[in-house]
Scaffold this active site. Sequence first.
Site, PDB file in Angstrom:
ATOM      1  N   CYS A  68      37.627   8.653  50.945  1.00  0.00           N
ATOM      2  CA  CYS A  68      38.219  10.000  51.250  1.00  0.00           C
ATOM      3  C   CYS A  68      39.455  10.283  50.504  1.00  0.00           C
ATOM      4  O   CYS A  68      40.536   9.670  50.532  1.00  0.00           O
ATOM      5  CB  CYS A  68      38.774  10.114  52.519  1.00  0.00           C
ATOM      6  SG  CYS A  68      39.590  11.984  53.136  1.00  0.00           S
ATOM      7  N   CYS A 119      42.312  12.085  51.962  1.00  0.00           N
ATOM      8  CA  CYS A 119      43.034  11.180  52.906  1.00  0.00           C
ATOM      9  C   CYS A 119      44.019  10.476  52.319  1.00  0.00           C
ATOM     10  O   CYS A 119      45.121  10.167  52.680  1.00  0.00           O
ATOM     11  CB  CYS A 119      42.060  10.557  53.779  1.00  0.00           C
ATOM     12  SG  CYS A 119      40.774  11.411  54.478  1.00  0.00           S
ATOM     13  N   ASP A 120      43.529   9.780  51.307  1.00  0.00           N
ATOM     14  CA  ASP A 120      44.291   8.591  50.710  1.00  0.00           C
ATOM     15  C   ASP A 120      44.772   8.867  49.054  1.00  0.00           C
ATOM     16  O   ASP A 120      45.431   7.884  48.566  1.00  0.00           O
ATOM     17  CB  ASP A 120      43.366   7.371  50.675  1.00  0.00           C
ATOM     18  CG  ASP A 120      43.098   7.208  52.140  1.00  0.00           C
ATOM     19  OD1 ASP A 120      43.906   7.155  52.896  1.00  0.00           O
ATOM     20  OD2 ASP A 120      41.890   6.558  52.142  1.00  0.00           O
TER      21      ASP A 120
END
Length: 315
Positions: free
Chosen positions: A132, A135-136
């Site tokens: 992701c 997300c990261d």
Amino acid sequence: MYKAIIIGTGPAGLTAAIYLARANMNPLVIEGPEPGGQLTTTTDVENFPGFPDGIMGPELMSNMRKQAERFGAEFRTGWVNAVETGKRPFSLQLEGGEELQGETLIISTGASAKYLGIPNERDNVGKGVSTCATCDGFFFRGKKIIVVGGGDSAMEEANFLTRFASEVVLVHRREELRASKIMQDRARENPKISWALNRTPLEVEAGGLGVTGLKVRNNETGEDETIQTDGLFVAIGHTPNTKFLGGQLETDETGYLLVKPGTTETNIPGIFACGDVQDHKYRQAITAAGSGCMAAMDCEKFLEGSMVHDWSESL
């Protein structure tokens, strides 16, 4: 007999449980062998509102579960092997043969990211391996990143990651990409993206601090080589966890559950879907939680008899 049974314990399922429990519906929540969903494999969650210093993924999910339990939600661990949706109450068969019945169902079983299946990959999830970018990506400021994949999602993630990374190397096992032309063009026009096509990933290389490289086979020469990197993003798609439904609910061509726009209603009255199992676009904890709230409210209205279900208007 339960008024509502929730299958799945990610942000969507647990939010639905909180809302239904507070409405005195006493929901039963069935969690599989990986309670908490994909967030339990995420270390720092920095984009969930209300946590200015971030929070660990497993801690966030544990807190959601405690909140649901506080209001009276019941939890049970086990696989759902089959669901009978032909009549109400709906019947669920758990592993071991136990049968449960619910007046309504909320499906929040999520979607599983596809992995390459190479050595050291799963061991380094959260330590440099991710599925992701949204997300990261923030954690890789100024670093070199590899994105593996050849479809639109890989091109999109590679472009997004150039906001943070010093360089993004796009690795694909073929010379030709599956991505649409417009997505390919955007990626090729990005000066921060370099290409390692016709390379088959073989192994994730990692040291004490996490990922250090990706070992690949050059399909043109047959030789193995290592591409140095600080992070590896696998972008080869997701699989919605709907197999246990046996095709009884309407899905799109890739298996995601279809819901009536603006609601969480499936094509069967009394069955609702929320979270990543019906969302192939956003796939974020906060959007999943929001849809879990929607599912609980739709479910409550249905049980009160105030919901008019007309699936024919949905498509």
